[in-house]
Design a protein around this motif. Sequence first.
Motif, PDB file in Angstrom:
ATOM      1  N   GLU A  37       1.319  -9.136  13.428  1.00  0.00           N
ATOM      2  CA  GLU A  37       0.700  -7.984  12.902  1.00  0.00           C
ATOM      3  C   GLU A  37      -0.920  -8.493  12.925  1.00  0.00           C
ATOM      4  O   GLU A  37      -1.394  -9.540  12.554  1.00  0.00           O
ATOM      5  CB  GLU A  37       0.952  -7.676  11.606  1.00  0.00           C
ATOM      6  N   ASN A  85      -5.341  -6.322  13.780  1.00  0.00           N
ATOM      7  CA  ASN A  85      -5.850  -5.212  14.002  1.00  0.00           C
ATOM      8  C   ASN A  85      -7.151  -5.240  14.818  1.00  0.00           C
ATOM      9  O   ASN A  85      -7.844  -6.365  14.677  1.00  0.00           O
ATOM     10  CB  ASN A  85      -6.304  -4.571  12.484  1.00  0.00           C
ATOM     11  N   GLN A 142      -9.419   9.552   7.607  1.00  0.00           N
ATOM     12  CA  GLN A 142      -8.173   9.602   6.772  1.00  0.00           C
ATOM     13  C   GLN A 142      -8.327  11.361   5.964  1.00  0.00           C
ATOM     14  O   GLN A 142      -7.423  11.464   5.776  1.00  0.00           O
ATOM     15  CB  GLN A 142      -8.307   8.503   5.993  1.00  0.00           C
ATOM     16  N   VAL A 155      -3.306   9.293  10.449  1.00  0.00           N
ATOM     17  CA  VAL A 155      -2.513   8.032   9.926  1.00  0.00           C
ATOM     18  C   VAL A 155      -1.947   7.120  11.035  1.00  0.00           C
ATOM     19  O   VAL A 155      -2.391   7.745  12.265  1.00  0.00           O
ATOM     20  CB  VAL A 155      -1.243   8.531   9.051  1.00  0.00           C
ATOM     21  N   LYS A 156      -1.373   6.152  10.873  1.00  0.00           N
ATOM     22  CA  LYS A 156      -1.156   5.435  11.892  1.00  0.00           C
ATOM     23  C   LYS A 156      -0.235   6.033  12.819  1.00  0.00           C
ATOM     24  O   LYS A 156       0.674   6.757  12.605  1.00  0.00           O
ATOM     25  CB  LYS A 156      -0.296   4.085  11.396  1.00  0.00           C
ATOM     26  N   ARG A 171      -8.880   1.072  13.618  1.00  0.00           N
ATOM     27  CA  ARG A 171      -8.978   0.396  12.109  1.00  0.00           C
ATOM     28  C   ARG A 171      -7.617   1.019  11.362  1.00  0.00           C
ATOM     29  O   ARG A 171      -7.258   0.432  10.547  1.00  0.00           O
ATOM     30  CB  ARG A 171     -10.065   0.924  11.515  1.00  0.00           C
ATOM     31  N   LEU A 172      -7.289   2.469  11.509  1.00  0.00           N
ATOM     32  CA  LEU A 172      -6.238   3.111  11.007  1.00  0.00           C
ATOM     33  C   LEU A 172      -4.857   2.851  11.801  1.00  0.00           C
ATOM     34  O   LEU A 172      -3.975   3.518  10.962  1.00  0.00           O
ATOM     35  CB  LEU A 172      -6.798   4.687  10.787  1.00  0.00           C
ATOM     36  N   GLY A 173      -4.996   2.270  12.772  1.00  0.00           N
ATOM     37  CA  GLY A 173      -3.589   2.273  13.420  1.00  0.00           C
ATOM     38  C   GLY A 173      -3.490   3.411  14.256  1.00  0.00           C
ATOM     39  O   GLY A 173      -2.340   3.343  14.938  1.00  0.00           O
ATOM     40  N   GLU A 215      -9.720   0.709   4.516  1.00  0.00           N
ATOM     41  CA  GLU A 215      -9.053  -0.565   4.510  1.00  0.00           C
ATOM     42  C   GLU A 215      -8.406  -0.437   5.872  1.00  0.00           C
ATOM     43  O   GLU A 215      -7.957   0.406   6.839  1.00  0.00           O
ATOM     44  CB  GLU A 215      -8.017  -0.730   3.387  1.00  0.00           C
ATOM     45  N   THR A 273      -5.507  -1.063   8.651  1.00  0.00           N
ATOM     46  CA  THR A 273      -4.199  -0.981   8.725  1.00  0.00           C
ATOM     47  C   THR A 273      -3.431  -1.819   9.585  1.00  0.00           C
ATOM     48  O   THR A 273      -3.883  -1.838  10.671  1.00  0.00           O
ATOM     49  CB  THR A 273      -3.613   0.561   9.203  1.00  0.00           C
ATOM     50  N   TRP A 274      -2.681  -2.843   9.301  1.00  0.00           N
ATOM     51  CA  TRP A 274      -2.070  -3.792  10.131  1.00  0.00           C
ATOM     52  C   TRP A 274      -1.085  -3.197  11.211  1.00  0.00           C
ATOM     53  O   TRP A 274      -0.155  -2.512  10.491  1.00  0.00           O
ATOM     54  CB  TRP A 274      -1.862  -5.058   9.351  1.00  0.00           C
ATOM     55  N   VAL A 275      -0.973  -3.401  12.317  1.00  0.00           N
ATOM     56  CA  VAL A 275      -0.098  -2.849  13.306  1.00  0.00           C
ATOM     57  C   VAL A 275       0.635  -3.916  13.978  1.00  0.00           C
ATOM     58  O   VAL A 275      -0.056  -5.403  14.241  1.00  0.00           O
ATOM     59  CB  VAL A 275      -0.760  -2.025  14.225  1.00  0.00           C
TER      60      VAL A 275
END
Length: 734
Positions: A152, A154, A203, A208-209, A232-234, A329, A331-333
Motif C-alpha cells: 500500500e 500513495n 471530498q 472517494v477512492k 491523494r484521495l485514491g 488526509e 488514502t492509502w491504496v
Amino acid sequence: MFDVHGFVLSCGRFPIVTAYRTARLSTSVAQGRIAPWRQGTGRAAAPARHFRNVQFHDHRRQRACALTLSGKGLNLSDKQPLGCLEADRAPDAADTRETPDMTSYHDFYRRSIDDPAGFWAEQAQRIHWHKPFDKALQYDQPPFRDWFAGGETNLCYNAVDRHLAARGEQPALAYVSSETGIETSYSYRELHAEVTRFAAILQAQGVVKGDRVLIYMPMIPEAVFAMLATVRLGAIHSVVFGGFASASLATRIEDATPKVMVTADAGIRGGKVIAYKPLVDEALTLAGSCAPGKVIVVNRGLTEAPMMKPGRDLDYAALVDAHRDERAEVTWVESNHPSYILYTSGTTGKPKGVQRDTGGYAVALAASMDYIYGGQPGECYFSTSDIGWVVGHSYIVYGPLLNGMTTLVYEGLPIRPDAGIWWQLVEKYKVTVMFSAPTAIRVLKKQDPAWLHKYDLSSLRALFLAGEPLDEPTASWIAAELQVPVLDNYWQTETGWPMLTLCNGVEPKAVKYGSPGLPVYGFNVKLFNEATGEEVGPGEKGVIGVIPPLPPGCMSTIWQQDQRFVDTYFSLFPDKLVYSSFDWGIKDQDGYFTILGRTDDVINVAGHRLGTREIEEAVSSHSAIAEVAVVGVEDSLKGQVPKAFAVVKNPALLDDPAQRAALEKEVIAQVAAQLGAIANPARVYFVNQLPKTRSGKVLRRSIQALAEGRDPGDLTTLDDPAGIEQIRQSIAQA
C-alpha cells in the motif's frame, strides 16, 4: 576513462565525476557544481572506497589534470575543491536507498530481464510503502501482471508529503507563463497546503477512492494541484489536453464517467485566448447521463465572466475561501490501484484509455530520474511538454517531485516573446535537466542561434528529446550549439517512461545521433519479422516488440476493456505473446536501435517497403531544409509513391520558380544518393510550416489525405490552421 561531449572520470567501473561542459570546467569546479551522475543516491562517500588518484584530460585546454582524494574531499591538481552537491546537502530523511556498486550496463540490464522480481524489489525501496508488498511480481495471468502486490502506498504522499521534513522550504513547483506574464513558485510546504486543500474540496463534492476526476486545464499550477489532490484521495484522474474540441472531450467523459470535472475559463497560446468553458458546456451536453455532477472552474479572468450553471458549476476561488483551513488526509491504496487514465492521441471511435497503476509507476519514475535523467534532489527540472500528454504526467508532475526536485511548469511557446525564452529560464532557475521534443528544436533551429548564447547555460547538464523520431541533423545542431549531451529517448503513452535510451546513470555510453540508444532496463525489447514472428538480426528491419511481463510503470490495461488491451497490443503473432509498439526499427551491431516510423507509415512502392522516417532523414540532410514530412500517396502504377513536404530555412529561396525547381531536384538527388532511386519522392513541395498538433506532432495522416484528395479528418488538435492551408495550397499550385 570514457568521454562523450565532456568527460567522465572513472576508476574501474565506478563513475566518479561527470561534467558536460569542458569549456566551463574551471568555473563549474570553483562554484561547486560538478557532482556525480547518480548511481543509487550518488553519495560522495561511495567512490572514496574505490580510488585514490585519477587522471583525466581537459580537451578544450589540451592539458592533463589530476584528481586526488584527500581528507578534505576531491581536488584537482591546481587544488581547486570540486565540491559535491550530494555531500554538501543535508541528508534527505525520505531517502533510505543504499548506493549499489557500479556495474556494467549489460549486467545491470540482464539482471532486470533475468530476475525482474528481485531487480524491481530493490528499486521499490526508493519510495515509501505504508504497507510492505507481499510479492514483487505476480504474473499468473499473462499478459496482465501485478507489481508489488499487496503493498500500500500513495502517489501524492511520495511526491509531496515525503519531502516535507528534509526540504519543506525548497521550491517544488516554479510556474512561468510567457502568455500572461505571471511568474510564481511554491515550496514543498506550500504545495502540500494547496494540494491537501484541493483534496478537501474534492471530498466535499463526494469524491472517494476509485472515483474519476476529469481535468481539462491549461498549464497553470491549479492543474497540478488537481492531479495530486485526486490521487491523494485514491481517486483516478483523467487529464484531457486543454483546447480539445467538444466532441473529443465528450467521448472521454463518456468513457471515464467522472464524478467531478476541473476546468478553467480559458487557455492562451501565442497571445490567442481559447475559451474553455463553452467547449466544456457543449461537451457535457453531448455526454448526457455520463456528465459529472459538479464542475469546478478556475477563473483566470481571460474572458468575460463564464456562464455558470447553478447547482453544477462551482467557482474555485470561492471554494478555496470556504475550505481554507481544511486538509484531506492520505488514502492509502494497493499498489495496482489505478492512478490515472490517459487517452491516447489520434484514437478514432471509442477512445483507448491507458490505465496506469500506482506503486509500479512511482517506482519506475523514481528509478528513471537516477538512471536515465540524472536529476538530483534540490535541482531544477524543466520539461516543456503539457500535462495533457504522458510526458507531462511523468516528467512535469510526478517524476521530478518524486525525486525531490523543483519542476518548472511553463505556459507559452518556445519563441514568444522571443526565441531566447527557454534559455532565459534555464539561466534564471539554474535548470540542470531539460526535456523537450524534436519539433520544438526544429522551430528554434530556424531562429537566430545568437539566442542560444545570450544566457548562462552552465547549469544545464543534458537535454533529452522525445515524442517523435529525432533526426541526426537536428540532434547534431542543438548539441553543437548547447555543448551538452543531447539524448534521444523513445517511449509511448502506453509505456509511461522510456523503453529505449542511454542510461548514463548506470554506465555512460556513446551517443549515436539518429538512434535513441539501447533497451532500457526492464524492457525485453526485440525486433520481429512482421510475417514470421521470428527475431531479426542486426541491420534487418523489424517490428519493435517487448516480451512480457511489461516492467513497472507501463499500462495495466485499457480502462474497462481488458480484452481490447490483449487484442490491440498482444495479438501481433498467433503463437507468441509479444507487446507490439506498432513501430518499425532496426539495430546495429552494438545493439543501438533506430526508429523507422510507424508500421502503418510504411510505403509500399512497387513491392518495395520503405519507411517514411528513412526518406525524411535523407531529405532533412540537405543543408537548405529545416523540417520535412514524407507521406505515402496512392499511385495507380506503383501502388504508392512518397511525397515530401519540406520547410526551408530561407523562404527567399522559394520566390524564384527556377530556384524552387532546382532545389526540388537537389533534394530528390540527395535521397537517391543515400537510399537509392526507389526511395525518390515523386514530388517535393515547399511550405513555410507543417501542420502540427498543439503537442508538436506533425499531422502526417492529414497531409496524406490532402495529397490523395481526401478530407483531412479530425483537426481538433491542430495548433495553427495556416499549416494545413499551406499543404492545400502547395498541392493545388503543383
